[in-house]
Design a protein around this motif. Sequence first.
Motif, PDB file in Angstrom:
ATOM      1  N   TYR A 147      -9.922  -9.272  -2.221  1.00  0.00           N
ATOM      2  CA  TYR A 147     -10.577  -8.307  -2.882  1.00  0.00           C
ATOM      3  C   TYR A 147     -10.043  -7.805  -4.189  1.00  0.00           C
ATOM      4  CZ  TYR A 147     -14.489  -8.334   0.419  1.00  0.00           C
ATOM      5  OH  TYR A 147     -15.344  -8.785   1.120  1.00  0.00           O
ATOM      6  N   ASP A 148     -10.915  -7.581  -5.419  1.00  0.00           N
ATOM      7  CA  ASP A 148     -10.442  -6.839  -6.426  1.00  0.00           C
ATOM      8  C   ASP A 148     -10.917  -5.336  -6.149  1.00  0.00           C
ATOM      9  OD1 ASP A 148     -11.645  -8.953  -9.210  1.00  0.00           O
ATOM     10  OD2 ASP A 148      -9.566  -8.841  -8.042  1.00  0.00           O
ATOM     11  N   MET A 149     -10.174  -4.382  -6.551  1.00  0.00           N
ATOM     12  CA  MET A 149     -10.213  -3.089  -5.721  1.00  0.00           C
ATOM     13  C   MET A 149     -10.233  -2.140  -7.149  1.00  0.00           C
ATOM     14  SD  MET A 149     -10.300  -3.391  -2.472  1.00  0.00           S
ATOM     15  CE  MET A 149     -10.564  -1.793  -2.184  1.00  0.00           C
ATOM     16  N   ARG A 150     -11.435  -1.112  -6.812  1.00  0.00           N
ATOM     17  CA  ARG A 150     -11.736  -0.149  -7.716  1.00  0.00           C
ATOM     18  C   ARG A 150     -11.545   1.302  -7.501  1.00  0.00           C
ATOM     19  NH1 ARG A 150     -13.991  -4.967  -9.032  1.00  0.00           N
ATOM     20  NH2 ARG A 150     -13.936  -5.728 -11.396  1.00  0.00           N
ATOM     21  N   TRP A 151     -11.392   2.117  -8.189  1.00  0.00           N
ATOM     22  CA  TRP A 151     -11.776   3.530  -8.029  1.00  0.00           C
ATOM     23  C   TRP A 151     -12.496   3.796  -8.980  1.00  0.00           C
ATOM     24  CZ3 TRP A 151     -10.304   6.472  -3.911  1.00  0.00           C
ATOM     25  CH2 TRP A 151      -9.189   5.994  -3.164  1.00  0.00           C
ATOM     26  N   TYR A 152     -13.716   4.555  -8.538  1.00  0.00           N
ATOM     27  CA  TYR A 152     -14.700   4.996  -9.327  1.00  0.00           C
ATOM     28  C   TYR A 152     -14.663   6.717  -9.114  1.00  0.00           C
ATOM     29  CZ  TYR A 152     -16.837   0.647 -10.416  1.00  0.00           C
ATOM     30  OH  TYR A 152     -17.286  -0.665 -10.795  1.00  0.00           O
ATOM     31  N   ARG A 153     -15.422   7.376 -10.044  1.00  0.00           N
ATOM     32  CA  ARG A 153     -15.757   8.863  -9.823  1.00  0.00           C
ATOM     33  C   ARG A 153     -16.957   9.226 -10.204  1.00  0.00           C
ATOM     34  NH1 ARG A 153     -10.993  11.203 -13.927  1.00  0.00           N
ATOM     35  NH2 ARG A 153     -11.904  10.616 -16.027  1.00  0.00           N
ATOM     36  N   GLN A 154     -17.641  10.290  -9.730  1.00  0.00           N
ATOM     37  CA  GLN A 154     -18.951  10.785 -10.180  1.00  0.00           C
ATOM     38  C   GLN A 154     -18.684  12.405 -10.238  1.00  0.00           C
ATOM     39  OE1 GLN A 154     -22.465   9.425  -8.101  1.00  0.00           O
ATOM     40  NE2 GLN A 154     -23.586   9.940  -9.964  1.00  0.00           N
ATOM     41  N   ALA A 155     -18.852  12.757 -11.322  1.00  0.00           N
ATOM     42  CA  ALA A 155     -18.967  14.451 -11.367  1.00  0.00           C
ATOM     43  C   ALA A 155     -20.312  14.731 -11.536  1.00  0.00           C
ATOM     44  CB  ALA A 155     -18.131  14.796 -12.888  1.00  0.00           C
ATOM     45  N   VAL A 197      -8.762  -0.255 -11.870  1.00  0.00           N
ATOM     46  CA  VAL A 197      -8.905  -1.586 -11.167  1.00  0.00           C
ATOM     47  C   VAL A 197      -7.747  -2.158 -10.940  1.00  0.00           C
ATOM     48  CG1 VAL A 197      -9.418  -2.896 -13.350  1.00  0.00           C
ATOM     49  CG2 VAL A 197     -10.254  -3.883 -11.002  1.00  0.00           C
ATOM     50  N   ILE A 198      -7.656  -2.797  -9.813  1.00  0.00           N
ATOM     51  CA  ILE A 198      -6.425  -3.603  -9.433  1.00  0.00           C
ATOM     52  C   ILE A 198      -6.906  -4.980  -8.936  1.00  0.00           C
ATOM     53  CG2 ILE A 198      -6.015  -2.500  -7.181  1.00  0.00           C
ATOM     54  CD1 ILE A 198      -2.879  -3.039  -7.886  1.00  0.00           C
ATOM     55  N   THR A 199      -6.775  -5.957  -9.564  1.00  0.00           N
ATOM     56  CA  THR A 199      -7.192  -7.266  -9.021  1.00  0.00           C
ATOM     57  C   THR A 199      -6.513  -7.864  -7.962  1.00  0.00           C
ATOM     58  OG1 THR A 199      -5.745  -8.701 -10.476  1.00  0.00           O
ATOM     59  CG2 THR A 199      -7.877  -7.852 -11.297  1.00  0.00           C
ATOM     60  N   SER A 200      -7.002  -9.012  -7.330  1.00  0.00           N
ATOM     61  CA  SER A 200      -6.216  -9.507  -6.099  1.00  0.00           C
ATOM     62  C   SER A 200      -4.714 -10.045  -6.410  1.00  0.00           C
ATOM     63  CB  SER A 200      -7.048 -10.623  -5.586  1.00  0.00           C
ATOM     64  OG  SER A 200      -7.536 -11.656  -6.726  1.00  0.00           O
ATOM     65  N   SER A 201      -4.708 -10.176  -7.871  1.00  0.00           N
ATOM     66  CA  SER A 201      -3.239 -10.586  -8.399  1.00  0.00           C
ATOM     67  C   SER A 201      -2.488  -9.460  -8.900  1.00  0.00           C
ATOM     68  CB  SER A 201      -3.366 -11.807  -9.267  1.00  0.00           C
ATOM     69  OG  SER A 201      -4.252 -11.278 -10.580  1.00  0.00           O
ATOM     70  N   SER A 202      -3.153  -8.247  -8.750  1.00  0.00           N
ATOM     71  CA  SER A 202      -2.360  -6.996  -9.070  1.00  0.00           C
ATOM     72  C   SER A 202      -2.365  -6.566 -10.388  1.00  0.00           C
ATOM     73  CB  SER A 202      -0.882  -6.818  -8.251  1.00  0.00           C
ATOM     74  OG  SER A 202      -1.165  -6.833  -6.852  1.00  0.00           O
ATOM     75  N   SER A 203      -3.264  -7.079 -11.133  1.00  0.00           N
ATOM     76  CA  SER A 203      -3.529  -6.652 -12.585  1.00  0.00           C
ATOM     77  C   SER A 203      -4.013  -5.427 -12.655  1.00  0.00           C
ATOM     78  CB  SER A 203      -4.260  -7.886 -13.400  1.00  0.00           C
ATOM     79  OG  SER A 203      -3.388  -9.110 -13.579  1.00  0.00           O
ATOM     80  N   THR A 204      -3.909  -4.631 -13.292  1.00  0.00           N
ATOM     81  CA  THR A 204      -4.459  -3.345 -13.453  1.00  0.00           C
ATOM     82  C   THR A 204      -5.126  -3.175 -14.890  1.00  0.00           C
ATOM     83  OG1 THR A 204      -2.236  -2.253 -14.067  1.00  0.00           O
ATOM     84  CG2 THR A 204      -2.911  -2.447 -11.754  1.00  0.00           C
ATOM     85  N   ASP A 205      -6.047  -2.031 -14.849  1.00  0.00           N
ATOM     86  CA  ASP A 205      -6.730  -1.431 -16.086  1.00  0.00           C
ATOM     87  C   ASP A 205      -7.236  -0.253 -15.698  1.00  0.00           C
ATOM     88  OD1 ASP A 205      -8.965  -2.879 -18.406  1.00  0.00           O
ATOM     89  OD2 ASP A 205      -7.197  -1.516 -18.780  1.00  0.00           O
ATOM     90  N   ILE A 239      -2.874   3.026 -10.248  1.00  0.00           N
ATOM     91  CA  ILE A 239      -3.595   2.261  -9.132  1.00  0.00           C
ATOM     92  C   ILE A 239      -2.612   1.330  -8.414  1.00  0.00           C
ATOM     93  CG2 ILE A 239      -4.610   0.775 -10.579  1.00  0.00           C
ATOM     94  CD1 ILE A 239      -7.028   0.681  -8.646  1.00  0.00           C
ATOM     95  N   SER A 240      -2.509   1.239  -6.921  1.00  0.00           N
ATOM     96  CA  SER A 240      -1.692   0.233  -6.619  1.00  0.00           C
ATOM     97  C   SER A 240      -2.199  -0.108  -5.306  1.00  0.00           C
ATOM     98  CB  SER A 240      -0.174   0.778  -6.303  1.00  0.00           C
ATOM     99  OG  SER A 240      -0.360   2.109  -5.532  1.00  0.00           O
ATOM    100  N   ARG A 241      -1.697  -1.168  -4.728  1.00  0.00           N
ATOM    101  CA  ARG A 241      -2.256  -1.676  -3.711  1.00  0.00           C
ATOM    102  C   ARG A 241      -1.097  -2.325  -2.605  1.00  0.00           C
ATOM    103  NH1 ARG A 241      -6.348  -6.231  -4.743  1.00  0.00           N
ATOM    104  NH2 ARG A 241      -6.427  -6.462  -2.435  1.00  0.00           N
ATOM    105  N   ASP A 242      -1.437  -2.247  -1.379  1.00  0.00           N
ATOM    106  CA  ASP A 242      -0.270  -2.602  -0.222  1.00  0.00           C
ATOM    107  C   ASP A 242      -1.204  -3.582   0.513  1.00  0.00           C
ATOM    108  OD1 ASP A 242       1.215  -3.065   1.886  1.00  0.00           O
ATOM    109  OD2 ASP A 242       2.279  -1.181   1.787  1.00  0.00           O
ATOM    110  N   ASN A 243      -1.078  -4.852   0.490  1.00  0.00           N
ATOM    111  CA  ASN A 243      -1.829  -5.927   1.185  1.00  0.00           C
ATOM    112  C   ASN A 243      -1.370  -5.964   2.470  1.00  0.00           C
ATOM    113  OD1 ASN A 243      -3.442  -6.575  -1.072  1.00  0.00           O
ATOM    114  ND2 ASN A 243      -2.115  -8.270  -1.609  1.00  0.00           N
TER     115      ASN A 243
END
Length: 114
Positions: free
Chosen positions: A32-40, A50-58, A69-73
Amino acid sequence: QVQLVESGGGLVQPGGSLRLSCAASGIAFRSYDMRWYRQAPGKQRELVAVITSSSSTDYVDSVKGRFTISRDNAKNMVYLQMNSLKPDDTAVYYCNGRFVTEIWGRGTQVTVSS
């Protein structure tokens, strides 16, 4: 059960730090590509990081250099380290996973205020 559960929100003073966590279950997390969103309040939901399944971030420009952002598979976890927090960062933060399907958590409140 397929779910994402966020934790780590709270009240913090401007300039402070928080680390949000998102625990995934019931999915092939590493795909999974994982994302954090926010809503004020009164605003549209905004993609933060965003962090992709290959751990690229933006990141959205407003948090670059402050959020990581980081992930621990191995643990099926995704994190958002937030430093130098500002009142404009106040929002409900949502974890999102996207692969074949899209999954949302219920959100965690972050309030930045003195």
